[in-house]
Design a protein around this motif. Structure first.
Motif, mmCIF file in Angstrom:
data_model
loop_
_atom_site.group_PDB
_atom_site.id
_atom_site.type_symbol
_atom_site.label_atom_id
_atom_site.label_comp_id
_atom_site.label_asym_id
_atom_site.label_seq_id
_atom_site.Cartn_x
_atom_site.Cartn_y
_atom_site.Cartn_z
ATOM 1 N N GLY A 65 -57.598 -53.556 55.085
ATOM 2 C CA GLY A 65 -58.907 -53.624 55.708
ATOM 3 C C GLY A 65 -59.313 -55.049 56.044
ATOM 4 N N GLU A 66 -60.312 -55.190 56.886
ATOM 5 C CA GLU A 66 -60.812 -56.502 57.262
ATOM 6 C C GLU A 66 -61.541 -57.161 56.094
ATOM 7 N N LYS A 67 -61.509 -58.541 56.083
ATOM 8 C CA LYS A 67 -62.161 -59.289 55.019
ATOM 9 C C LYS A 67 -63.675 -59.115 55.105
ATOM 10 N N GLY A 68 -64.244 -58.837 53.973
ATOM 11 C CA GLY A 68 -65.688 -58.634 53.936
ATOM 12 C C GLY A 68 -66.442 -59.956 53.950
ATOM 13 N N GLU A 69 -67.707 -59.870 54.191
ATOM 14 C CA GLU A 69 -68.540 -61.065 54.209
ATOM 15 C C GLU A 69 -68.696 -61.628 52.803
ATOM 16 N N GLU A 70 -68.776 -63.004 52.736
ATOM 17 C CA GLU A 70 -68.915 -63.670 51.440
ATOM 18 C C GLU A 70 -70.265 -63.353 50.830
ATOM 19 N N GLY A 71 -70.229 -63.028 49.581
ATOM 20 C CA GLY A 71 -71.460 -62.680 48.883
ATOM 21 C C GLY A 71 -72.279 -63.903 48.507
ATOM 22 N N VAL A 72 -73.462 -63.670 48.048
ATOM 23 C CA VAL A 72 -74.346 -64.754 47.613
ATOM 24 C C VAL A 72 -73.790 -65.363 46.326
ATOM 25 N N GLN A 73 -73.789 -66.716 46.275
ATOM 26 C CA GLN A 73 -73.265 -67.396 45.090
ATOM 27 C C GLN A 73 -74.127 -67.092 43.877
ATOM 28 N N GLY A 74 -73.463 -66.748 42.824
ATOM 29 C CA GLY A 74 -74.181 -66.420 41.609
ATOM 30 C C GLY A 74 -74.639 -67.655 40.864
ATOM 31 N N PRO A 75 -75.448 -67.515 39.859
ATOM 32 C CA PRO A 75 -75.938 -68.666 39.078
ATOM 33 C C PRO A 75 -74.805 -69.316 38.299
ATOM 34 N N LYS A 76 -74.941 -70.646 38.062
ATOM 35 C CA LYS A 76 -73.936 -71.399 37.334
ATOM 36 C C LYS A 76 -73.870 -70.926 35.890
ATOM 37 N N GLY A 77 -72.670 -70.705 35.426
ATOM 38 C CA GLY A 77 -72.488 -70.235 34.066
ATOM 39 C C GLY A 77 -72.632 -71.359 33.042
ATOM 40 N N ASP A 78 -72.716 -70.993 31.803
ATOM 41 C CA ASP A 78 -72.827 -71.971 30.721
ATOM 42 C C ASP A 78 -71.514 -72.742 30.586
ATOM 43 N N GLN A 79 -71.644 -74.003 30.185
ATOM 44 C CA GLN A 79 -70.458 -74.827 29.994
ATOM 45 C C GLN A 79 -69.645 -74.318 28.815
ATOM 46 N N GLY A 80 -68.372 -74.191 29.050
ATOM 47 C CA GLY A 80 -67.510 -73.701 27.988
ATOM 48 C C GLY A 80 -67.209 -74.773 26.952
ATOM 49 N N GLU A 81 -66.647 -74.352 25.856
ATOM 50 C CA GLU A 81 -66.290 -75.286 24.794
ATOM 51 C C GLU A 81 -65.082 -76.124 25.216
#
Length: 243
Positions: A65-81
């Motif tokens: 299938g054709e490539k779908g439209e890019e979704g809205v960027q989600g919120p930045k996640g917490d910094q990992g250890e």
């Protein structure tokens, strides 16, 4: 009559079963209409589920299938250890030498120093002692022909002398601009070789002169030098006047 009645009875007996069979066939109710001819009974219970059928063969993959439209960027996640440090990699090869840089402007270094010795056994009194054995006089600020040091760089200087005394007493003075700065006196002990020394810090302006000379008459002129005894005079710039 009996013969005719008997014939009819026999004929009736032959026809009756056939009519009964035909009547029975004509009176069979339609399964779809149970109540078509007679009153039907109550519906029966549903039968048990049959066994599942076998899995069919996998179908072929369809077109991509054709490539779908890019979704809205989600919120930045917490910094990992912070992870565990990895192992040190292998040492790389030395790099190529860089290009030689342009020659910089060197800071000007102020230099003024001298170190001289005496060759005469008894210098003349009341005149500058001419130390003409040169140990160091790179800037030529000491004049061996006059015995005087001429200040070319204003600043603070250190002067020192170390004199061998023999045969008679010694009185020596250090001069700056025709004025006595310090005196040194040594009383000679017979059958001995003495030493007389002195040192001083002086601030000099450009053109100031510094020298040593015997103070008094010949009785105080025991400064001595030969091939195994030296009488020396030295001085150098500690730091210049920056203004």
């Amino acid at each position: 009559m009996r013969g005719l009645a008997g014939f009819l009875l026999c004929l009736l007996l032959l026809v009756a079963p056939h009519c009964t069979e035909v009547s029975a066939q004509d009176s069979q109710p339609d399964p779809k209409t149970p109540c078509a001819n007679w009153m039907g009974g109550p519906p029966g219970y549903p039968g048990h589920n049959g066994l599942p059928g076998r899995d069919g063969k996998d179908g072929k993959d369809g077109l991509k299938g054709e490539k779908g439209e890019e979704g809205v960027q989600g919120p930045k996640g917490d910094q990992g250890e912070m992870g565990v440090p990895g192992q040190e990699g292998p040492r790389g090869f030395p790099g190529y030498p860089g290009q030689k840089g342009e020659k910089g402007e060197g800071a000007f270094v102020y230099r003024s120093a001298f170190s001289v010795g005496l060759t005469e056994r008894a210098p003349h009194p009341n005149v500058p002692i001419r130390f003409n054995k040169i140990f160091y006089n790179e800037q030529s600020h000491y004049d061996a022909s006059t015995g005087k040091f001429l200040c070319n760089i204003p600043g603070t200087y250190y002067f020192a002398y170390h004199l061998t005394v023999y045969l008679t007493d010694v009185k020596v003075s250090l001069y700056k601009k025709d004025k006595v700065v310090i005196f040194t006196y040594d009383q000679f002990q017979k059958n001995n070789v003495d030493q007389a020394s002195g040192s001083v810090l002086l601030h000099l302006n450009s053109g100031d002169e510094v020298w040593l000379q015997v103070y008094g008459e010949g009785d105080n002129n025991g400064i001595y030098a030969d091939n195994i005894n030296d009488s020396t005079f030295m001085g150098f710039l500690l730091y210049p006047d920056m203004d």
